[in-house]
Design an enzyme around this catalytic site. Structure first.
Site, short mmCIF file in Angstrom:
data_model
loop_
_atom_site.label_atom_id
_atom_site.label_comp_id
_atom_site.label_asym_id
_atom_site.label_seq_id
_atom_site.Cartn_x
_atom_site.Cartn_y
_atom_site.Cartn_z
N GLY A 250 0.81 -1.21 0.00
CA GLY A 250 0.00 0.00 0.00
C GLY A 250 0.84 1.26 0.00
N ASP A 251 1.98 1.22 0.70
CA ASP A 251 2.90 2.36 0.72
C ASP A 251 3.52 2.57 -0.65
OD1 ASP A 251 2.36 2.31 3.49
OD2 ASP A 251 4.04 0.94 3.82
#
Length: 300
Positions: A250-251
């Protein structure tokens, strides 16, 4: 300039074993050591794209010094605040046929260091980007994120928030440039069950009504959906491949979006790059690099 804040950085110690058995002495097949934390992940991937940024946060002790050394060795620029007591945490991540994570608590952050961080943030200028990712340590007030966004609201700083629950909900009135809930977090925010992409778009638009400008919803192996401030909705499936590690995907997606937006000014192209980068992260042992994925990092 892009600034990322990691409130509670870590050394991620990854142990690969044949099969984890509780109560037994076992030997690992191999070990890996990486700097960890959501903001740190965003900073690293941005650096791989050639996007200059500064990683900020709190560090302590010999583990803190090692986190900064690993980051600078990888070409990241840093501006960390060192606390006098405690040590930055070590998170142990065990990999066999499953992912088992043991995350430590980290050091206590005294008021003086919090004030120093707020002073650094207050110096941001128009058109700077600030990435606030993850939860905040117990020593920080629960309204920390909203106070930061409120203080920057009149400065023209573009804020990006990747958080959950009230931490995210309370920043919406200050119109963050981008928020990135995942599917589960979106369900929890509205206490609903979501099964269709149309429902994801509907609730993403609800977050816009509450103040968010752009909403990027990560859907895991199903890809992602972006609803822009221009009222456009985009959907894209994740790239197919062997999933090795979901931590940081997600980062990486967030970093890919920012890199795409800064390079092209197009929300659609930024979204496409975000999904490609998030998928590449899932196929990597840690985070994706330009050596592994030149088609992502070099061609955009």
């Amino acid at each position: 300039m892009i600034y990322t804040v990691t409130w509670n950085p870590a050394l991620d110690y990854i142990l690969h074993v044949e099969h984890l058995t509780k109560g037994k002495i076992q030997r690992t097949k191999r070990e890996e050591l990486y700097p960890g934390g959501k903001g740190i992940n965003v900073s690293f991937v941005l650096s791989e794209f050639g996007i200059k940024n500064i990683a900020m946060g709190f560090l302590a002790g010999f583990t803190g010094r090692e986190i900064e050394r690993l980051l600078t060795d990888k070409g990241c620029e840093t501006k960390f605040i060192y606390t006098k007591e405690g040590m930055s945490r070590i998170n142990v991540k065990i990999r066999d046929n499953e992912e088992t994570d043991l995350n430590a608590s980290g050091p206590v952050i005294a008021k003086e260091y919090i004030e120093e961080m707020m002073s650094l943030i207050s110096n941001l200028k128009k058109d700077d980007f600030l990435v606030l990712a993850g939860s905040i340590p117990p020593t920080l007030n629960s309204d920390t994120y909203e106070k930061i966004l409120e203080s920057l609201a009149s400065k023209g700083v573009k804020t990006i928030v990747d958080a959950e629950g009230d931490l995210l909900r309370k920043v919406l009135p200050f119109h963050p440039f981008l928020i990135k809930p995942n599917e589960e977090e979106l369900k929890e925010l509205f206490s609903v069950d979501i099964t269709k992409s149309e429902e994801v778009i509907y609730y993403a638009e609800k977050l816009q009504e509450l103040g968010a400008r752009n909403v990027l919803v990560s859907l895991g192996e199903k890809g992602a959906i972006l609803v822009t401030e221009q009222k456009e909705a985009y959907q894209m499936e994740a790239t197919k491949g062997e999933v090795k590690n979901t931590v940081g995907a997600g980062d990486s997606m967030l970093a890919g979006f920012l890199a795409g937006y800064l390079k092209t000014g197009s929300y659609q192209k930024a979204f496409e790059l975000s999904v490609q980068t998030g998928s590449a992260s899932a196929f990597s042992n840690w985070l994706p690099t330009k050596e592994q994925y030149p088609q992502i990092f070099m061609d955009k």
